[in-house]
Design an enzyme around this catalytic site. Structure first.
Site, PDB file in Angstrom:
ATOM      1  N   ARG A  50       0.806  -1.164  -0.090  1.00  0.00           N
ATOM      2  CA  ARG A  50      -0.152  -0.036   0.100  1.00  0.00           C
ATOM      3  C   ARG A  50       0.870   1.368   0.061  1.00  0.00           C
ATOM      4  NH1 ARG A  50      -3.313   3.014   4.114  1.00  0.00           N
ATOM      5  NH2 ARG A  50      -5.430   3.564   2.974  1.00  0.00           N
ATOM      6  N   ILE A  76      -7.095   7.734  -0.749  1.00  0.00           N
ATOM      7  CA  ILE A  76      -7.085   6.371  -1.010  1.00  0.00           C
ATOM      8  C   ILE A  76      -7.880   5.539   0.278  1.00  0.00           C
ATOM      9  CG2 ILE A  76      -5.024   6.397   0.445  1.00  0.00           C
ATOM     10  CD1 ILE A  76      -4.170   3.954  -1.113  1.00  0.00           C
ATOM     11  N   SER A  77      -8.852   4.923  -0.012  1.00  0.00           N
ATOM     12  CA  SER A  77      -9.684   4.177   0.811  1.00  0.00           C
ATOM     13  C   SER A  77      -8.851   3.467   1.964  1.00  0.00           C
ATOM     14  CB  SER A  77     -10.759   3.126   0.123  1.00  0.00           C
ATOM     15  OG  SER A  77     -11.384   3.813  -0.680  1.00  0.00           O
ATOM     16  N   PRO A  78      -9.406   3.427   3.231  1.00  0.00           N
ATOM     17  CA  PRO A  78      -8.826   2.611   4.253  1.00  0.00           C
ATOM     18  C   PRO A  78      -8.822   1.156   3.896  1.00  0.00           C
ATOM     19  CG  PRO A  78     -10.720   4.150   5.017  1.00  0.00           C
ATOM     20  CD  PRO A  78     -10.750   4.132   3.603  1.00  0.00           C
TER      21      PRO A  78
END
Length: 396
Positions: A50, A76-78
């Site tokens: 990530r 950016i999504s969790p």
């Protein structure tokens, strides 16, 4: 997606082994513990770097379960959201998948080892080009990217076995329905800007069969689709939805309007509820473990200078968690128009044991504030906490 807090991190320049250790901690503490069980999905989350998909300045936060800014007012999504949506998509090795809202490229990278082919579209040019370069550099060979309006789909590659939408329309775009094969599935957050539910849609006889999964919160979209939402938020009248926890989603009693619930449950048909018939109760005996629920709402600091917060609280044997900073409380974090955090206001902390008590406070709103997130729960502390009749309003 707006920011969440977690317990692990990463420093710039970490070795591959250190990054893997942090990914494993992230998966174990924030994804497995929250209920994701698909082994293939968990393996993809452990293997996908990530930190490669976030700006260098954000890399120390790469393995926290939080949204991170990636530029162009997007995030950016969790990791939990990515893992949960991927699991609900039920990816199969033969699937051809369309992803709408490439953003950083991270969701596409997680899908890559799980399916045959990924087609990924991003409407924001700089983000789409950066994501394409990152995916090419990391040799994700079964991912194709495109810059354009994702709600128009990718007609020449259709039909798709699965479609995953990582931005939030107020209704499902018809081109995506048309490009989903019969029997195929779509995972999509639908709703108002701060009032979204995540749905699984299955195409049956040309129509979509809808299953509500849980409440969620994605950042506003870019461009015409966002401007044409049927319902626009009013930042001059901040408020919460379902502050009495009377409305739940599905069979799991998840509270409607509240996101990322951890270590909490809605108690229904409760004779002892101070308001209505339900309340939200948190329990935790593991110091530092996430125990929370969140909700976003609009607030414009130019027109609302103060917020009134009130709720009913009950406590049993509340103790701090890993440090004296981990106490149960109600926390509001304010954000500016770029979604940078401006600071916190709080109600609490709550300590010890007491029966239902009304708590009130009036807090200042930063002038630059345009939206906020309210966070409730034990927040790493120990004991039992119950909340009901939670309200936020302009105090001017």
């Amino acid at each position: 997606m707006l920011a969440l807090l977690c317990v692990t991190g990463v420093a710039p320049g970490q070795s591959p082994s250190e990054a893997r250790l942090l990914r494993n901690q992230m998966v174990d503490q924030e994804i497995v513990a929250a209920g994701v069980a698909n082994e293939r999905v968990l393996r993809a989350m452990r293997d996908t770097p990530r930190h490669e998909f976030v700006p260098r300045a954000q890399r120390k936060y790469a393995y926290l379960d939080m949204a991170l800014p990636i530029g162009e007012q997007q995030t950016i999504s969790p990791p939990f959201v990515v893992a949960y949506m991927t699991e609900q998509l039920d990816p199969q090795p033969s699937d051809k998948v369309l992803e709408i809202g490439t953003g950083s490229g991270y969701q596409a990278a997680v899908l890559s080892p799980l399916v045959s082919k990924v087609y990924s579209i991003e409407i924001v040019g700089p983000l789409g080009r950066r994501a394409a370069r990152t995916l090419k550099r990391l040799r994700y060979r079964n991912i194709e990217t495109r810059i354009g309006d994702g709600y128009l789909g990718w007609p020449e590659a259709a039909p798709f076995d699965k479609i995953i939408v990582t931005c939030s329309p107020d209704k499902v775009p018809q081109p995506l329905v048309d490009q989903l094969r019969e029997g195929g599935q779509m995972i999509v957050p639908v709703g108002e800007r701060y009032r979204q539910n995540l749905y699984r849609l299955t195409k049956v006889d040309g129509e979509l069969k809808r299953e509500t999964l849980r409440a969620t919160l994605f950042v506003p979209m870019t461009g015409e689709a966002e401007a044409k939402r049927a319902t626009q938020p009013d930042p001059t009248r901040p408020s919460l939805v379902n502050g009495g926890f009377e409305s739940v989603i599905g069979d799991n009693n998840l509270p409607e309007g509240w996101h990322y619930l951890r270590q909490g449950e809605v108690v229904t048909d409760a004779d002892d509820a101070p308001e209505g018939n339900s309340y939200l109760q948190f329990r935790n005996e593991d110091p530092g473990r996430a125990s929370r629920a969140l909700q976003g709402f609009p607030v414009d600091g130019r027109q609302v200078s103060r917020l009134a917060i009130r709720c009913q609280v009950r406590a049993e044997n509340l103790r701090y968690g890993q440090s004296h900073r981990q106490w149960p409380r109600v926390v509001i974090t304010f954000y500016d128009d770029r979604r940078a955090a401006l600071g916190d206001a709080q109600l609490g902390p709550f300590q010890g044991s007491f029966d239902w008590t009304e708590e009130r406070s009036v807090v200042a709103v930063p002038l630059k504030a345009r939206e906020a997130i309210i966070r409730i729960g034990l927040l790493g502390a120990l004991g039992e906490l119950a909340l009901d009749d939670l309200q936020v309003s302009a105090a001017d």
